[in-house]
Design a protein around this motif. Structure first.
Motif, mmCIF file in Angstrom:
data_model
loop_
_atom_site.group_PDB
_atom_site.id
_atom_site.type_symbol
_atom_site.label_atom_id
_atom_site.label_comp_id
_atom_site.label_asym_id
_atom_site.label_seq_id
_atom_site.Cartn_x
_atom_site.Cartn_y
_atom_site.Cartn_z
ATOM 1 N N HIS A 166 0.863 -1.179 0.000
ATOM 2 C CA HIS A 166 0.000 0.000 0.000
ATOM 3 C C HIS A 166 0.900 1.230 0.000
ATOM 4 C CE1 HIS A 166 0.945 0.081 4.304
ATOM 5 N NE2 HIS A 166 0.508 -1.166 4.389
ATOM 6 N N PRO A 167 0.358 2.424 -0.094
ATOM 7 C CA PRO A 167 1.227 3.608 -0.180
ATOM 8 C C PRO A 167 2.175 3.799 1.001
ATOM 9 C CG PRO A 167 -0.943 4.160 -0.987
ATOM 10 C CD PRO A 167 -1.049 2.775 -0.415
ATOM 11 N N TYR A 168 1.846 3.252 2.163
ATOM 12 C CA TYR A 168 2.738 3.384 3.317
ATOM 13 C C TYR A 168 3.708 2.207 3.438
ATOM 14 C CZ TYR A 168 -0.228 7.244 5.022
ATOM 15 O OH TYR A 168 -0.923 8.433 5.157
ATOM 16 N N LEU A 169 3.537 1.187 2.591
ATOM 17 C CA LEU A 169 4.463 0.048 2.522
ATOM 18 C C LEU A 169 4.526 -0.392 1.055
ATOM 19 C CD1 LEU A 169 6.210 -2.127 4.096
ATOM 20 C CD2 LEU A 169 4.167 -3.570 3.966
ATOM 21 N N THR A 170 5.368 0.247 0.281
ATOM 22 C CA THR A 170 5.391 -0.048 -1.150
ATOM 23 C C THR A 170 6.110 -1.361 -1.460
ATOM 24 O OG1 THR A 170 7.327 1.404 -1.379
ATOM 25 C CG2 THR A 170 5.169 2.354 -1.871
ATOM 26 N N ASN A 171 6.888 -1.872 -0.505
ATOM 27 C CA ASN A 171 7.467 -3.217 -0.610
ATOM 28 C C ASN A 171 8.208 -3.420 -1.927
ATOM 29 O OD1 ASN A 171 7.967 -5.741 0.499
ATOM 30 N ND2 ASN A 171 5.809 -6.189 0.923
ATOM 31 N N GLU A 172 9.002 -2.420 -2.314
ATOM 32 C CA GLU A 172 9.595 -2.425 -3.647
ATOM 33 C C GLU A 172 10.605 -3.546 -3.872
ATOM 34 O OE1 GLU A 172 8.291 -0.899 -5.886
ATOM 35 O OE2 GLU A 172 7.356 0.888 -5.072
ATOM 36 N N THR A 173 11.326 -3.948 -2.824
ATOM 37 C CA THR A 173 12.326 -5.000 -3.014
ATOM 38 C C THR A 173 11.667 -6.302 -3.457
ATOM 39 O OG1 THR A 173 13.823 -4.022 -1.386
ATOM 40 C CG2 THR A 173 14.135 -6.351 -1.890
ATOM 41 N N VAL A 174 10.575 -6.683 -2.774
ATOM 42 C CA VAL A 174 9.890 -7.926 -3.139
ATOM 43 C C VAL A 174 9.177 -7.759 -4.477
ATOM 44 C CG1 VAL A 174 8.235 -9.676 -2.418
ATOM 45 C CG2 VAL A 174 9.640 -8.522 -0.705
ATOM 46 N N ALA A 184 3.650 -12.714 -10.566
ATOM 47 C CA ALA A 184 2.696 -11.607 -10.417
ATOM 48 C C ALA A 184 2.614 -11.208 -8.945
ATOM 49 C CB ALA A 184 1.323 -12.031 -10.922
ATOM 50 N N THR A 185 2.507 -9.902 -8.700
ATOM 51 C CA THR A 185 2.342 -9.389 -7.344
ATOM 52 C C THR A 185 0.867 -9.124 -7.078
ATOM 53 O OG1 THR A 185 4.532 -8.357 -7.223
ATOM 54 C CG2 THR A 185 2.832 -7.473 -5.760
ATOM 55 N N GLU A 186 0.365 -9.732 -6.001
ATOM 56 C CA GLU A 186 -0.965 -9.400 -5.498
ATOM 57 C C GLU A 186 -0.776 -8.587 -4.234
ATOM 58 O OE1 GLU A 186 -3.869 -12.925 -7.047
ATOM 59 O OE2 GLU A 186 -3.114 -13.109 -5.000
ATOM 60 N N ALA A 187 -1.533 -7.501 -4.109
ATOM 61 C CA ALA A 187 -1.389 -6.583 -2.978
ATOM 62 C C ALA A 187 -2.521 -6.774 -1.991
ATOM 63 C CB ALA A 187 -1.361 -5.141 -3.476
ATOM 64 N N TRP A 188 -2.195 -7.321 -0.795
ATOM 65 C CA TRP A 188 -3.228 -7.362 0.236
ATOM 66 C C TRP A 188 -3.091 -6.138 1.128
ATOM 67 C CZ3 TRP A 188 -1.978 -7.618 5.425
ATOM 68 C CH2 TRP A 188 -0.806 -8.271 5.831
ATOM 69 N N SER A 189 -4.177 -5.794 1.791
ATOM 70 C CA SER A 189 -4.276 -4.540 2.558
ATOM 71 C C SER A 189 -3.954 -3.340 1.666
ATOM 72 C CB SER A 189 -3.337 -4.557 3.776
ATOM 73 O OG SER A 189 -3.636 -3.522 4.681
ATOM 74 N N PRO A 190 -4.586 -3.248 0.482
ATOM 75 C CA PRO A 190 -4.188 -2.231 -0.495
ATOM 76 C C PRO A 190 -4.443 -0.794 -0.060
ATOM 77 C CG PRO A 190 -6.207 -3.304 -1.190
ATOM 78 C CD PRO A 190 -5.683 -4.101 -0.029
ATOM 79 N N ILE A 191 -5.354 -0.594 0.907
ATOM 80 C CA ILE A 191 -5.560 0.765 1.423
ATOM 81 C C ILE A 191 -5.105 0.863 2.884
ATOM 82 C CG2 ILE A 191 -7.400 1.352 -0.213
ATOM 83 C CD1 ILE A 191 -9.435 0.785 2.005
ATOM 84 N N ALA A 192 -4.238 -0.090 3.284
ATOM 85 C CA ALA A 192 -3.634 -0.081 4.627
ATOM 86 C C ALA A 192 -4.711 -0.073 5.713
ATOM 87 C CB ALA A 192 -2.677 1.093 4.802
ATOM 88 N N GLN A 193 -5.733 -0.917 5.507
ATOM 89 C CA GLN A 193 -6.852 -0.982 6.452
ATOM 90 C C GLN A 193 -7.461 0.405 6.699
ATOM 91 O OE1 GLN A 193 -5.883 -3.269 9.967
ATOM 92 N NE2 GLN A 193 -4.970 -4.922 8.779
ATOM 93 N N GLY A 194 -7.494 1.200 5.637
ATOM 94 C CA GLY A 194 -8.098 2.530 5.698
ATOM 95 C C GLY A 194 -7.172 3.625 6.166
ATOM 96 N N THR A 212 -12.956 9.116 -5.056
ATOM 97 C CA THR A 212 -12.685 8.958 -3.634
ATOM 98 C C THR A 212 -11.216 8.591 -3.433
ATOM 99 O OG1 THR A 212 -13.167 6.582 -3.579
ATOM 100 C CG2 THR A 212 -15.034 8.091 -3.296
ATOM 101 N N THR A 213 -10.758 8.763 -2.198
ATOM 102 C CA THR A 213 -9.361 8.404 -1.923
ATOM 103 C C THR A 213 -9.153 6.892 -2.056
ATOM 104 O OG1 THR A 213 -9.906 8.429 0.451
ATOM 105 C CG2 THR A 213 -8.825 10.388 -0.470
ATOM 106 N N ALA A 214 -10.172 6.095 -1.765
ATOM 107 C CA ALA A 214 -10.046 4.644 -1.959
ATOM 108 C C ALA A 214 -9.869 4.318 -3.436
ATOM 109 C CB ALA A 214 -11.265 3.924 -1.398
ATOM 110 N N GLN A 215 -10.672 4.951 -4.295
ATOM 111 C CA GLN A 215 -10.549 4.694 -5.727
ATOM 112 C C GLN A 215 -9.175 5.107 -6.247
ATOM 113 O OE1 GLN A 215 -14.153 6.881 -6.783
ATOM 114 N NE2 GLN A 215 -15.000 5.018 -7.707
ATOM 115 N N VAL A 216 -8.685 6.236 -5.782
ATOM 116 C CA VAL A 216 -7.363 6.705 -6.227
ATOM 117 C C VAL A 216 -6.282 5.717 -5.793
ATOM 118 C CG1 VAL A 216 -5.594 8.478 -5.832
ATOM 119 C CG2 VAL A 216 -7.933 9.136 -6.413
ATOM 120 N N THR A 217 -6.367 5.255 -4.548
ATOM 121 C CA THR A 217 -5.358 4.321 -4.058
ATOM 122 C C THR A 217 -5.408 3.005 -4.832
ATOM 123 O OG1 THR A 217 -5.544 5.312 -1.858
ATOM 124 C CG2 THR A 217 -4.449 3.170 -2.012
ATOM 125 N N LEU A 218 -6.600 2.487 -5.071
ATOM 126 C CA LEU A 218 -6.722 1.245 -5.821
ATOM 127 C C LEU A 218 -6.269 1.427 -7.269
ATOM 128 C CD1 LEU A 218 -10.143 0.036 -4.367
ATOM 129 C CD2 LEU A 218 -7.877 -0.933 -3.883
#
Length: 278
Positions: A166-174, A184-194, A212-218
């Motif tokens: 998510h934006p607060y954990l971009t996890n770029e190395t993995v 393929a990368t699947e992103a869980w907690s994509p909005i960091a639990q809100g 909405t901010t959720a739509q932008v993040t997704l």
């Protein structure tokens, strides 16, 4: 109907880039929640043995009138079933609850500190795929050393690695290792639990694009190539999360959101997590 992009994963299998997640959906509510998602247009459902709601997913699929090949179904091996024989039995049980073979089956956590080696588990997953219980196999929460080891020892790459992003954990190395290996990368907690929904940077972008901010993040995840499966049991939110394909973010937007990274996890650390359900 909205056309959701398809991402090709291993073995010629394709997966819809947007799905519906049922994490923390109570088992007694899962059938109705999944039925609602299918009505909205979702054709990708992400569940897990640990969630305790595979049966509800299977019931909703049966009720839907859709043919089984119209819906992509993922489940995950529970942490207590990492030994070979246990994994095989658990996979068979998932197929029974879901009403047919899975499209994707994942090792839920590597559990590197327990006495059962995740390499044995990965070898069992290969058997599970070869037995026709799932079309493709992958992993979840695997770090780069975990991935390097299973690939080196078996020669079989996971189709997918489902990790917290998510934006607060971009996890770029993995993410970068996944991309380099064709995983393929699947992103869980994509909005960091809100937690990111009130972020000023994301809010400013949302105001500019009229979303909405959720739509932008997704949408940020989608444009970066991640597979996402937001969860909600509220129909308006389920519909909102599906409306991601009629607008785009700029390159500057993508970079500004990525710059919010602070390596903040909302979930456990995969290197130390060792939870085994009772």
């Amino acid at each position: 109907m909205t056309t959701v992009p398809q991402i090709r994963i291993a073995d010629g299998v394709t997966i819809p880039q947007l799905g519906f997640g049922v994490y923390q959906v109570p088992p007694e509510e899962t059938r109705d929640a999944v039925s609602m998602a299918l009505e909205v247009g979702y054709r990708h459902i992400d569940t897990a043995q640990m969630y305790g709601n595979e049966q509800g997913v299977g019931d909703a699929l049966k009720d839907s009138g859709l043919s089984r090949d119209e819906v992509f179904v993922t489940s995950k091996l529970n942490n207590g079933f990492h030994r070979r024989d246990d994994a095989l039995r658990a996979a068979e049980a998932s197929v029974e609850r879901l009403g047919g073979p899975m499209d994707l089956f994942l090792i839920h956590w590597p559990l590197p500190t327990i006495d059962v080696d995740y390499l044995e588990t990965w070898q069992a997953m290969i058997e599970i795929r070869d037995a026709g219980l799932t079309r493709a196999i992958g992993v979840s929460n695997f770090q780069v050393p975990h991935l390097e080891r299973i690939i080196a020892e078996t020669g079989v790459k996971p189709a997918v690695n489902q990790i917290e992003v998510h934006p607060y954990l971009t996890n770029e190395t993995v993410r970068a290792y996944n991309a380099a290996q064709g995983i393929a990368t699947e992103a869980w907690s994509p909005i960091a639990q809100g937690q990111v929904l009130g972020d000023p940077t994301i809010s400013a972008i949302a105001e500019r694009v009229g979303r909405t901010t959720a739509q932008v993040t997704l949408r940020w995840h989608i444009q970066r190539g991640d597979i996402v499966f937001p969860k909600s049991v509220t129909r308006s939110r389920v519909e909102e999360n599906f409306r991601l394909f009629d607008f785009e973010l700029t390159d500057d937007d993508i970079q500004a959101i990525a710059a919010l990274n602070k390596d903040h996890r909302t979930g456990p650390d995969p290197d130390t997590f060792a939870y085994i359900p009772a």
